[in-house]
Scaffold this motif. Structure first.
Motif, PDB file in Angstrom:
ATOM      1  N   MET A   1       0.852  -1.169   0.000  1.00 35.63           N
ATOM      2  CA  MET A   1       0.000   0.000   0.000  1.00 35.63           C
ATOM      3  C   MET A   1       0.905   1.241   0.000  1.00 35.63           C
ATOM      4  O   MET A   1       1.812   1.342   0.830  1.00 35.63           O
ATOM      5  CB  MET A   1      -0.887  -0.046   1.257  1.00 35.63           C
ATOM      6  N   THR A   2       0.649   2.160  -0.919  1.00 36.77           N
ATOM      7  CA  THR A   2       1.408   3.409  -0.948  1.00 36.77           C
ATOM      8  C   THR A   2       0.938   4.329   0.180  1.00 36.77           C
ATOM      9  O   THR A   2      -0.124   4.110   0.776  1.00 36.77           O
ATOM     10  CB  THR A   2       1.216   4.145  -2.285  1.00 36.77           C
ATOM     11  N   ASP A   3       1.699   5.379   0.452  1.00 38.52           N
ATOM     12  CA  ASP A   3       1.286   6.338   1.473  1.00 38.52           C
ATOM     13  C   ASP A   3      -0.064   6.966   1.118  1.00 38.52           C
ATOM     14  O   ASP A   3      -0.930   7.117   1.990  1.00 38.52           O
ATOM     15  CB  ASP A   3       2.330   7.441   1.651  1.00 38.52           C
ATOM     16  N   ASP A   4      -0.262   7.339  -0.148  1.00 37.43           N
ATOM     17  CA  ASP A   4      -1.541   7.919  -0.569  1.00 37.43           C
ATOM     18  C   ASP A   4      -2.687   6.937  -0.363  1.00 37.43           C
ATOM     19  O   ASP A   4      -3.771   7.325   0.094  1.00 37.43           O
ATOM     20  CB  ASP A   4      -1.493   8.357  -2.035  1.00 37.43           C
ATOM     21  N   GLU A   5      -2.467   5.673  -0.683  1.00 37.09           N
ATOM     22  CA  GLU A   5      -3.488   4.649  -0.456  1.00 37.09           C
ATOM     23  C   GLU A   5      -3.764   4.472   1.040  1.00 37.09           C
ATOM     24  O   GLU A   5      -4.905   4.287   1.451  1.00 37.09           O
ATOM     25  CB  GLU A   5      -3.049   3.317  -1.075  1.00 37.09           C
ATOM     26  N   ALA A   6      -2.708   4.540   1.846  1.00 36.07           N
ATOM     27  CA  ALA A   6      -2.877   4.399   3.302  1.00 36.07           C
ATOM     28  C   ALA A   6      -3.707   5.554   3.863  1.00 36.07           C
ATOM     29  O   ALA A   6      -4.621   5.333   4.661  1.00 36.07           O
ATOM     30  CB  ALA A   6      -1.513   4.328   3.985  1.00 36.07           C
ATOM     31  N   PHE A   7      -3.427   6.780   3.430  1.00 35.36           N
ATOM     32  CA  PHE A   7      -4.222   7.922   3.906  1.00 35.36           C
ATOM     33  C   PHE A   7      -5.674   7.810   3.442  1.00 35.36           C
ATOM     34  O   PHE A   7      -6.593   8.102   4.205  1.00 35.36           O
ATOM     35  CB  PHE A   7      -3.601   9.243   3.452  1.00 35.36           C
ATOM     36  N   ALA A   8      -5.885   7.378   2.209  1.00 32.16           N
ATOM     37  CA  ALA A   8      -7.255   7.191   1.716  1.00 32.16           C
ATOM     38  C   ALA A   8      -7.978   6.128   2.545  1.00 32.16           C
ATOM     39  O   ALA A   8      -9.154   6.283   2.891  1.00 32.16           O
ATOM     40  CB  ALA A   8      -7.231   6.802   0.240  1.00 32.16           C
ATOM     41  N   THR A  31      -6.595   1.831  23.205  1.00 31.51           N
ATOM     42  CA  THR A  31      -7.984   2.267  23.315  1.00 31.51           C
ATOM     43  C   THR A  31      -8.505   2.697  21.948  1.00 31.51           C
ATOM     44  O   THR A  31      -7.746   3.219  21.130  1.00 31.51           O
ATOM     45  CB  THR A  31      -8.114   3.399  24.349  1.00 31.51           C
ATOM     46  N   PRO A  32      -9.794   2.462  21.671  1.00 29.09           N
ATOM     47  CA  PRO A  32     -10.349   2.898  20.387  1.00 29.09           C
ATOM     48  C   PRO A  32     -10.567   4.409  20.374  1.00 29.09           C
ATOM     49  O   PRO A  32     -10.853   5.014  21.415  1.00 29.09           O
ATOM     50  CB  PRO A  32     -11.682   2.152  20.306  1.00 29.09           C
ATOM     51  N   ILE A  33     -10.412   4.991  19.191  1.00 25.55           N
ATOM     52  CA  ILE A  33     -10.641   6.424  19.017  1.00 25.55           C
ATOM     53  C   ILE A  33     -11.365   6.689  17.706  1.00 25.55           C
ATOM     54  O   ILE A  33     -11.286   5.905  16.769  1.00 25.55           O
ATOM     55  CB  ILE A  33      -9.327   7.237  19.020  1.00 25.55           C
ATOM     56  N   TRP A  34     -12.050   7.826  17.659  1.00 25.53           N
ATOM     57  CA  TRP A  34     -12.510   8.419  16.414  1.00 25.53           C
ATOM     58  C   TRP A  34     -11.489   9.482  16.055  1.00 25.53           C
ATOM     59  O   TRP A  34     -10.969  10.177  16.952  1.00 25.53           O
ATOM     60  CB  TRP A  34     -13.865   9.057  16.599  1.00 25.53           C
ATOM     61  N   PHE A  35     -11.202   9.665  14.772  1.00 22.89           N
ATOM     62  CA  PHE A  35     -10.134  10.566  14.356  1.00 22.89           C
ATOM     63  C   PHE A  35     -10.415  11.137  12.975  1.00 22.89           C
ATOM     64  O   PHE A  35     -11.279  10.645  12.243  1.00 22.89           O
ATOM     65  CB  PHE A  35      -8.788   9.821  14.346  1.00 22.89           C
ATOM     66  N   VAL A  36      -9.651  12.160  12.622  1.00 21.70           N
ATOM     67  CA  VAL A  36      -9.610  12.704  11.272  1.00 21.70           C
ATOM     68  C   VAL A  36      -8.153  12.939  10.911  1.00 21.70           C
ATOM     69  O   VAL A  36      -7.274  12.899  11.773  1.00 21.70           O
ATOM     70  CB  VAL A  36     -10.416  14.022  11.127  1.00 21.70           C
ATOM     71  N   ILE A  37      -7.925  13.180   9.624  1.00 19.40           N
ATOM     72  CA  ILE A  37      -6.607  13.585   9.143  1.00 19.40           C
ATOM     73  C   ILE A  37      -6.656  15.100   8.961  1.00 19.40           C
ATOM     74  O   ILE A  37      -7.590  15.620   8.354  1.00 19.40           O
ATOM     75  CB  ILE A  37      -6.251  12.911   7.799  1.00 19.40           C
ATOM     76  N   ASP A  38      -5.657  15.799   9.480  1.00 20.24           N
ATOM     77  CA  ASP A  38      -5.593  17.252   9.360  1.00 20.24           C
ATOM     78  C   ASP A  38      -4.154  17.643   9.042  1.00 20.24           C
ATOM     79  O   ASP A  38      -3.259  17.401   9.861  1.00 20.24           O
ATOM     80  CB  ASP A  38      -6.067  17.899  10.665  1.00 20.24           C
ATOM     81  N   ASN A  39      -3.944  18.190   7.851  1.00 22.80           N
ATOM     82  CA  ASN A  39      -2.596  18.589   7.421  1.00 22.80           C
ATOM     83  C   ASN A  39      -1.589  17.452   7.567  1.00 22.80           C
ATOM     84  O   ASN A  39      -0.458  17.665   7.999  1.00 22.80           O
ATOM     85  CB  ASN A  39      -2.125  19.820   8.192  1.00 22.80           C
ATOM     86  N   GLY A  40      -2.012  16.241   7.235  1.00 19.10           N
ATOM     87  CA  GLY A  40      -1.121  15.087   7.276  1.00 19.10           C
ATOM     88  C   GLY A  40      -0.947  14.451   8.641  1.00 19.10           C
ATOM     89  O   GLY A  40      -0.197  13.480   8.778  1.00 19.10           O
ATOM     90  N   ASP A  41      -1.615  14.988   9.660  1.00 21.08           N
ATOM     91  CA  ASP A  41      -1.534  14.429  11.014  1.00 21.08           C
ATOM     92  C   ASP A  41      -2.809  13.658  11.340  1.00 21.08           C
ATOM     93  O   ASP A  41      -3.884  13.991  10.850  1.00 21.08           O
ATOM     94  CB  ASP A  41      -1.399  15.539  12.061  1.00 21.08           C
ATOM     95  N   ILE A 130       4.251   5.174   8.295  1.00 20.76           N
ATOM     96  CA  ILE A 130       2.930   4.660   7.962  1.00 20.76           C
ATOM     97  C   ILE A 130       3.114   3.471   7.028  1.00 20.76           C
ATOM     98  O   ILE A 130       3.892   3.531   6.067  1.00 20.76           O
ATOM     99  CB  ILE A 130       2.030   5.754   7.343  1.00 20.76           C
ATOM    100  N   THR A 131       2.464   2.369   7.370  1.00 18.06           N
ATOM    101  CA  THR A 131       2.518   1.160   6.552  1.00 18.06           C
ATOM    102  C   THR A 131       1.123   0.581   6.463  1.00 18.06           C
ATOM    103  O   THR A 131       0.263   0.856   7.303  1.00 18.06           O
ATOM    104  CB  THR A 131       3.471   0.102   7.134  1.00 18.06           C
ATOM    105  N   GLY A 132       0.898  -0.234   5.469  1.00 12.99           N
ATOM    106  CA  GLY A 132      -0.402  -0.868   5.339  1.00 12.99           C
ATOM    107  C   GLY A 132      -0.361  -2.026   4.383  1.00 12.99           C
ATOM    108  O   GLY A 132       0.566  -2.187   3.599  1.00 12.99           O
TER     109      GLY A 132
END
Length: 138
Positions: A1-8, A31-41, A130-132
């Motif tokens: 999986m590429t980095d772009d694929e991992a972020f998607a 622990t489980p979390i809800w999250f978003v991606i913001d500026n690559g973070d 990041i790996t996938g």
């Protein structure tokens, strides 16, 4: 999986993440979390007295895994370093974005108002690695 694929993959749908921190004795805490991606973070909220907040104040290193739990199965694993912020404007903005993702846009503001409060923190994980793997069963 590429980095772009991992972020998607990370932002696809409403998959929860499982974040790992380290207790003072060196043992893991997940622990489980809800999250978003913001500026690559990776960005999520947590209460200021939560175990994970306490752990990240002491040791900023975290791990996160998000997986697809049905065939063909897939996962993304992230390692990074967390920073915590109690800036209320940022807390509300992040809580609203997370609410929109997981509860639907129609409830985003409601979720942001409920969770964007004094005592809540924004955790921002700067990604070091990041790996996938996709299509594990194929």
């Amino acid at each position: 999986m590429t980095d772009d694929e991992a972020f998607a993959f990370l932002m696809d749908g409403t998959r929860a993440g499982n974040v790992a921190t380290t207790r003072a004795d060196g043992s893991p805490h997940v622990t489980p979390i809800w999250f978003v991606i913001d500026n690559g973070d990776i960005v999520f909220n947590t209460w200021h007295t939560s175990a994970k907040a306490k752990h990240m104040r002491r040791d900023a290193r975290v791990g996160l895994v998000v997986d697809l739990q049905e065939p063909p199965y897939a996962y993304v694993s992230v390692q990074g370093r967390a920073t915590l912020s109690d800036d209320l404007d940022e807390v509300r903005r992040v809580a609203t974005r997370i609410g929109g993702r997981y509860m639907g846009e129609g409830r985003a503001e409601e979720f942001g108002a409920r969770n964007g409060v004094e005592g809540e923190l924004v955790v921002r994980v700067a990604i070091d690695r990041i790996t996938g793997k996709a299509d594990i069963t194929d």
